[in-house]
Design a protein around this motif. Structure first.
Motif, short mmCIF file in Angstrom:
data_model
loop_
_atom_site.label_atom_id
_atom_site.label_comp_id
_atom_site.label_asym_id
_atom_site.label_seq_id
_atom_site.Cartn_x
_atom_site.Cartn_y
_atom_site.Cartn_z
N SER A 7 0.84 -1.21 0.00
CA SER A 7 0.00 0.00 0.00
C SER A 7 0.86 1.25 0.00
O SER A 7 0.59 2.22 -0.72
CB SER A 7 -0.90 0.03 1.24
OG SER A 7 -1.73 -1.08 1.24
N LEU A 8 1.92 1.21 0.83
CA LEU A 8 2.82 2.36 0.91
C LEU A 8 3.45 2.64 -0.46
O LEU A 8 3.53 3.80 -0.89
CB LEU A 8 3.92 2.08 1.96
CG LEU A 8 4.94 3.19 2.15
CD1 LEU A 8 4.31 4.38 2.86
CD2 LEU A 8 6.14 2.70 2.94
N SER A 9 3.86 1.59 -1.15
CA SER A 9 4.51 1.77 -2.45
C SER A 9 3.54 2.40 -3.46
O SER A 9 3.90 3.34 -4.17
CB SER A 9 4.98 0.43 -3.01
OG SER A 9 5.84 -0.18 -2.08
N ILE A 10 2.31 1.89 -3.50
CA ILE A 10 1.31 2.44 -4.44
C ILE A 10 0.99 3.89 -4.08
O ILE A 10 0.95 4.78 -4.93
CB ILE A 10 0.03 1.58 -4.43
CG1 ILE A 10 0.34 0.17 -4.91
CG2 ILE A 10 -1.06 2.21 -5.28
CD1 ILE A 10 -0.80 -0.82 -4.72
N HIS A 11 0.79 4.12 -2.77
CA HIS A 11 0.44 5.45 -2.28
C HIS A 11 1.56 6.46 -2.62
O HIS A 11 1.29 7.57 -3.09
CB HIS A 11 0.24 5.39 -0.77
CG HIS A 11 -0.47 6.56 -0.21
ND1 HIS A 11 -1.85 6.65 -0.18
CD2 HIS A 11 -0.02 7.71 0.35
CE1 HIS A 11 -2.20 7.80 0.38
NE2 HIS A 11 -1.10 8.47 0.70
N LEU A 61 11.08 2.23 -5.52
CA LEU A 61 9.92 1.60 -4.87
C LEU A 61 9.93 0.08 -5.06
O LEU A 61 9.62 -0.66 -4.12
CB LEU A 61 8.61 2.19 -5.41
CG LEU A 61 8.33 3.64 -5.01
CD1 LEU A 61 7.10 4.18 -5.72
CD2 LEU A 61 8.14 3.76 -3.50
N TRP A 62 10.33 -0.38 -6.25
CA TRP A 62 10.38 -1.83 -6.49
C TRP A 62 11.48 -2.48 -5.64
O TRP A 62 11.28 -3.58 -5.10
CB TRP A 62 10.62 -2.14 -7.97
CG TRP A 62 9.34 -2.18 -8.75
CD1 TRP A 62 8.93 -1.30 -9.70
CD2 TRP A 62 8.29 -3.16 -8.64
NE1 TRP A 62 7.69 -1.64 -10.18
CE2 TRP A 62 7.27 -2.79 -9.55
CE3 TRP A 62 8.09 -4.29 -7.85
CZ2 TRP A 62 6.09 -3.52 -9.70
CZ3 TRP A 62 6.91 -5.02 -8.01
CH2 TRP A 62 5.94 -4.64 -8.93
N VAL A 63 12.63 -1.80 -5.53
CA VAL A 63 13.72 -2.36 -4.71
C VAL A 63 13.26 -2.47 -3.26
O VAL A 63 13.42 -3.51 -2.61
CB VAL A 63 14.99 -1.49 -4.83
CG1 VAL A 63 16.02 -1.88 -3.77
CG2 VAL A 63 15.60 -1.64 -6.21
N TYR A 64 12.64 -1.40 -2.75
CA TYR A 64 12.16 -1.43 -1.36
C TYR A 64 11.11 -2.52 -1.16
O TYR A 64 11.10 -3.22 -0.16
CB TYR A 64 11.55 -0.07 -0.99
CG TYR A 64 12.58 0.94 -0.52
CD1 TYR A 64 13.63 0.56 0.31
CD2 TYR A 64 12.49 2.28 -0.90
CE1 TYR A 64 14.58 1.49 0.73
CE2 TYR A 64 13.42 3.21 -0.48
CZ TYR A 64 14.47 2.81 0.33
OH TYR A 64 15.39 3.72 0.75
N LEU A 65 10.24 -2.65 -2.18
CA LEU A 65 9.17 -3.64 -2.06
C LEU A 65 9.74 -5.06 -2.07
O LEU A 65 9.31 -5.92 -1.27
CB LEU A 65 8.16 -3.46 -3.20
CG LEU A 65 6.90 -4.31 -3.09
CD1 LEU A 65 6.15 -4.01 -1.80
CD2 LEU A 65 5.98 -4.07 -4.28
#
Lengths: 124, 255
Positions: free
Chosen positions: A67-71, A101-105
């Motif tokens: 959710s955080l990544s999308i937000h 964001l992808w790396v964090y996810l």
């Protein structure tokens, strides 16, 4: 029903609604996390480990992170759109944002699903 | 009283500058517009729009000490000196305090700010219940001065795509009008990502509106209605699909 509104037929509403839905997920998780911390009061490393061990908590944490990544994507994209008028600079910044964001996810997924499950093993 | 006024004449000036004026006011000078008329008596090269002088026409909207407002209903006694006057931000300056409002009115026109009703016109007026009429309060009073739209950062950064608070307030005024028959089309018309959804509830529009209207609330209500409308369309679509499938299977059975 709400999910059905997140389609290409409603491009404006899709982003707006998605940002609110992800905010809702994050708000619920934050309240749950605060509640658990107050109830369990983990005081040392081992306590924190066992705090994050239950499978349902790891799934919730992963949901929070998705959710955080999308937000963040929707929000920062808007900020760039407003404040970075140069299209090529904006494109580059957006690409960097996507990669970040992808790396964090991916990192978060590994932590919550793979690492957290075997953390006690790693400790030993 | 001291004034610092934005001056720019594109025929003569290479770039804008601020000009100071010190003027002696008289007892009858109560409002900012009174002082501006007095300044114009001294220097007739100063350009500004004005008309009704009582906050109804919306012509003399400008940026007053950093905040948009109407000169004719701004009390001189409420202003700090020097009173800094600039044209409304976010629109091209034609000259001095006069801005080109073409973009503003294009957005206004894009929401079709008129009643759409295809029924036969009645002999007298189209009637509304008092409750339905009350829904238009706080919407119909807009005088299109542009103070809200030109104080909106979302409009500053997306002037070509974002309709802006004034246009959206008018869109909602016709969406909730019980006599209007184009609600669906009006909601659909605001679907493009930047037309409605660029509003991030900054609420400068509410802060500056000289008529004390609330475009931000109107925009939030449009967003709610859009969800309801889309959910309804989805359900109706599913129902129609089911009915047509049923009809096909009945037809097959008959065959």
């Amino acid at each position: 029903m709400v999910i059905e509104l997140l389609t290409k037929r409603y491009p404006g509403m899709r982003a707006w609604l998605m940002q609110r839905l992800t905010a809702l997920v994050m708000a619920i998780y934050s309240v749950m996390a605060l509640g658990r911390i107050l109830l369990e009061q983990p005081s040392d490393y081992e306590a924190w480990l066992s705090f994050s061990q239950p499978w349902w908590w790891r799934v919730a944490s992963l949901l929070f992170w998705i959710s955080l990544s999308i937000h963040a994507w929707l929000g920062i994209r808007d900020v760039f759109k407003d404040y970075v008028p140069n299209a090529s600079v904006r494109g580059l910044l957006l690409k960097l944002l996507v990669v970040m964001l992808w790396v964090y996810l991916a990192w978060a997924t590994w932590l919550f699903l793979a690492y957290a499950g075997s953390a006690d093993l790693v400790l030993r | 009283m001291r004034f610092s006024i934005y001056r720019f004449n594109p025929d003569v000036d290479k770039k804008p500058y601020m000009q100071n004026y010190d003027i002696a006011l008289e007892d009858s000078d109560q409002m900012l517009l009174d002082a501006l008329i007095r300044i114009k008596d001294l220097d007739d090269s100063l350009s500004l729009r004005k008309s009704c002088r009582e906050g109804v026409c919306g012509s003399d909207s400008m940026n007053i000490n950093g905040k948009n407002g109407l000169a004719c209903i701004t009390k001189l006694s409420d202003l700090d000196e020097p009173v800094v006057l600039r044209p409304m931000p976010g629109l091209p300056v034609i000259r001095d305090l006069v801005v080109d409002m073409t973009q503003f009115f294009e957005h206004y026109n894009s929401v079709k700010p008129y009643l759409i009703n295809n029924d036969e016109p009645p002999e007298t007026e189209r009637l509304q219940s008092p409750e339905d009429r009350a829904k238009l309060d706080g919407l119909y009073e807009c005088i299109l001065c542009g103070a809200c739209t030109t104080s909106c950062p979302s409009f500053w950064w997306n002037p070509e795509t974002f309709v802006g608070p004034a246009g959206l307030l008018q869109a909602y005024r016709f969406i909730v009008d019980s006599r209007d028959q184009a609600t669906e089309e009006r909601l659909e018309n605001l679907e493009a990502p930047d037309r409605l959804y660029r509003c991030h509830n900054i609420m400068n529009c509410v802060d500056v509106c000289p008529k004390k209207l609330n475009p931000s609330l109107a925009i939030a209500k449009i967003k709610d209605l859009k969800i309801k409308e889309a959910s309804h369309a989805k359900t109706t679509g599913m129902f129609e699909k089911m009915v047509s499938k049923k009809q096909i299977s009945i037809k097959r059975l008959n065959d």
